[in-house]
Design an enzyme around this catalytic site. Structure first.
Site, PDB file in Angstrom:
ATOM      1  N   LEU B  27      47.248  59.149   9.407  1.00 21.14           N
ATOM      2  CA  LEU B  27      48.287  59.295  10.395  1.00 21.14           C
ATOM      3  C   LEU B  27      48.581  60.738  10.931  1.00 21.14           C
ATOM      4  O   LEU B  27      48.252  61.760  10.296  1.00 21.14           O
ATOM      5  CB  LEU B  27      49.618  58.985   9.473  1.00 21.14           C
ATOM      6  N   GLY B  61      47.882  64.634   3.491  1.00 22.20           N
ATOM      7  CA  GLY B  61      48.882  63.990   4.532  1.00 22.20           C
ATOM      8  C   GLY B  61      49.553  62.872   4.096  1.00 22.20           C
ATOM      9  O   GLY B  61      49.726  62.578   2.873  1.00 22.20           O
ATOM     10  N   SER B  62      50.192  62.316   5.037  1.00 24.78           N
ATOM     11  CA  SER B  62      51.129  61.088   4.958  1.00 24.78           C
ATOM     12  C   SER B  62      50.481  59.743   4.178  1.00 24.78           C
ATOM     13  O   SER B  62      49.467  59.735   4.047  1.00 24.78           O
ATOM     14  CB  SER B  62      51.412  60.654   6.181  1.00 24.78           C
ATOM     15  N   SER B  63      51.289  59.161   3.227  1.00 24.03           N
ATOM     16  CA  SER B  63      51.069  58.036   2.588  1.00 24.03           C
ATOM     17  C   SER B  63      51.112  56.915   3.645  1.00 24.03           C
ATOM     18  O   SER B  63      50.819  55.625   3.163  1.00 24.03           O
ATOM     19  CB  SER B  63      52.154  57.719   1.543  1.00 24.03           C
ATOM     20  N   MET B  64      51.260  56.880   4.859  1.00 29.06           N
ATOM     21  CA  MET B  64      51.078  56.103   5.932  1.00 29.06           C
ATOM     22  C   MET B  64      49.672  55.689   6.139  1.00 29.06           C
ATOM     23  O   MET B  64      49.387  54.919   7.026  1.00 29.06           O
ATOM     24  CB  MET B  64      52.168  56.097   7.145  1.00 29.06           C
TER      25      MET B  64
END
Lengths: 414, 134
Positions: B27, B61-64
């Site tokens: 992401l 970074g993001s868990s997305m």
């Protein structure tokens, strides 16, 4: 990897294809991460704006989840079209369309079928999903993971939105990472004694968190030198940017967080290999990086990354009393429904809405409809996490202004 | 040259290597619609990782991340395989969700022995990375 008989039955498909898929996912994950077994999950917090096909595969034949499951904020394209005439089409976040209306309807129907709690918030910890010490939390949203570990002493291993769905279905998670007590000690000591921490605002905490997150990588950190009067709100802004350009999911604050009564305890009795002495110059460099718009260019002020607490809403109402958004300017406030209900009863919500604010339970950073769909490009916020996401997730189109709540409100209201 | 390590996600693939020497987030850093590095703040902004063997230290970074990996998979824009020093949980879940063969914990540091442009064969199931040459 050791599997119980029940886990083997899940893997063999005895409970249907969705459970089998979830179990297969978790087994692969566990083996890759070197886990020896699975453990039961206390609470799974999941994100519904995932690809519909993925969600359908994971939930095929599943009638109920095997643990308590709650929901992250989501983007509701029907609400935004009907109420604000904002229509999601080809607009993208990182090259991905926000959910189409048909996918949104399908995903929410799956959530309802599974009786998932409709929390719609990145702050489940203030609306009834309170993590207790040693609870096993598989939470989507790296800020919530960090808060659960750091501020509550729950065990919330770093995981993705895909993993939290699998974990919600199967009710288990590989035993590794921050689930294991030895892995929770600090590996990097952050000394803040050279900073004027007594006068730190939430943007100072956010700047510090972002700066440290980039250095920490996957390591656990301990802050030494912060005042023991750190509030929940300040701590929220400190820990939430740790994972923006890093992967630090455990953050001790000496004398504040439950696993750090002393520095020695936070370090597990070991000597710390690396110490970072943060200087105000380091934080100024981050602020300069965050301030890519000038104050008079700002068209949108955003609060609520992570979602606001009732204390912040009270503050915001005080700043906005008698003010109103200027023509062509916007104010957006992200808050969970239960916190909003309390703010309504307390009279704060009326003041905020009279000022023209858009109050929403949507994610106001990564899924912000005004930024990512309407294309608003000059944004102010008090959240370091939001500032960085606006910049990176619009490939630099969005220019940002980083300031505390009162200053941000003044930029877009009169 | 052959490197031996551990499977993160099974499968076999080969292609030209691309090294990214800092942790990678799907992401914010990958444009799923093109397979190129999307962040203008990234040193390798605009370079494509599509069908390449992506060599990285780990994720961040993001868990997305897996959501981007899924859409990149549907568009055919993911790396052919991933090789990393030690995978953190989110990059592991990207590999599983998007079905990207991936290895880690090799007997040599892949960022030191593989160069961008090398042709690399990855047998993730066996945990083997073979550097064939330019």
């Amino acid at each position: 990897m050791y599997l119980t008989d029940e886990e083997k039955r899940m893997l063999e498909g005895e409970y249907g294809r969705g459970t089998q898929k979830a179990m297969d996912f978790l087994k692969r994950l566990g083996e890759a991460l070197g886990a020896e077994k699975m453990v039961r999950v206390t609470s799974a917090h999941i994100f519904s704006t995932v690809p519909t096909e993925f969600l359908e595969q994971m939930t095929e034949g599943v009638m109920k989840t095997r643990t308590l499951v709650s929901l992250m904020p989501c983007f509701d394209p029907i609400y935004w079209r009907e109420k604000y005439n904002i229509v999601s089409q080809e607009e993208t976040v990182g090259g991905v369309s926000l959910a189409s209306e048909s996918d949104y309807v399908k995903n929410i129907a799956i959530m309802k079928k599974l009786n998932v709690l409709p929390t719609y918030s990145c702050t489940p910890y203030i609306i009834g999903i309170v993590p207790r010490r040693n609870d096993v939390c598989v939470w989507a949203g790296t800020s919530g993971q960090n808060v659960a570990n750091s501020l509550f002493g729950a065990r919330a291993p770093r995981h993705s939105v895909a993993t939290s769905v699998a974990s919600a279905i199967a009710g288990i998670i590989p035993y590794q990472g921050l689930l294991i007590p030895e892995n929770r000690y600090a590996e990097l000591l952050i000394n803040t004694r050279e900073l004027d921490v007594a006068n730190f605002t939430v943007t100072d905490y956010g700047t510090l968190g972002y700066y440290v997150g980039r250095i920490a990588g996957t390591r656990n950190v301990v802050f030494d030198g912060l005042p023991n009067t750190v509030t929940l709100e300040q701590a929220k802004y400190l820990v939430s940017p740790l994972t923006v350009d890093g992967a630090c999911t455990m953050c001790h604050i000496v004398g504040v967080t439950p696993e750090a009564p002393t520095l020695e305890v936070a370090l597990g009795g070991k000597k710390c290999k690396e110490v970072i002495n943060v200087r105000s110059k380091d934080l100024q460099e981050i602020r300069d990086m965050f301030n890519t718009a000038s104050s008079n260019e700002v068209r949108l002020a955003v609060f609520g990354c992570p979602h606001l607490t009732i204390v912040e809403l009270r503050e915001l109402a005080a700043f906005l009393k008698g003010r109103r958004a200027k023509e062509g300017n916007y104010l957006m406030v992200g808050v969970s429904n239960p916190t909003y209900a309390l703010a309504k009863d307390a009279g704060y919500a009326d003041i905020i809405e009279k000022a023209g604010a858009i109050v929403t339970n949507c994610c106001v950073s990564g899924l912000n409809p005004l930024v990512h769909i309407s294309g608003v490009s000059f944004v102010a916020s008090n959240s370091a996490r939001a500032i960085r996401f606006f910049r990176t997730q619009t490939a630099g189109r969005c220019r940002t202004y980083f300031a505390d709540m009162e200053e941000c409100t003044k930029l877009v209201t009169s | 040259m052959i490197l031996r390590g551990h499977c993160v996600n099974s499968g076999k693939a080969e292609g030209e290597a691309i090294l990214i020497t800092i942790p990678f987030s799907f992401l914010g850093e990958l444009d799923a619609a093109t397979g190129k590095i999307a962040s203008p703040f990234h040193e390798q902004f605009g370079q494509s990782i599509k069908n390449k063997v992506l060599v990285i230290p780990t994720g961040k970074g993001s868990s997305m991340g897996p959501v981007i990996g899924w859409y990149a998979m549907k568009a055919g824009n993911n790396p052919a395989a991933m090789v990393c020093i030690e995978a953190e949980p989110i990059i592991v879940s990207v590999a599983i969700t998007a079905n990207i063969p991936m290895v880690h914990k090799l007997d040599m540091n892949p960022l030191e022995v593989i160069k961008s442009g090398d042709y690399v064969k990855v047998d993730a199931t066996a945990g083997i990375v073979e550097i064939v040459g330019k």
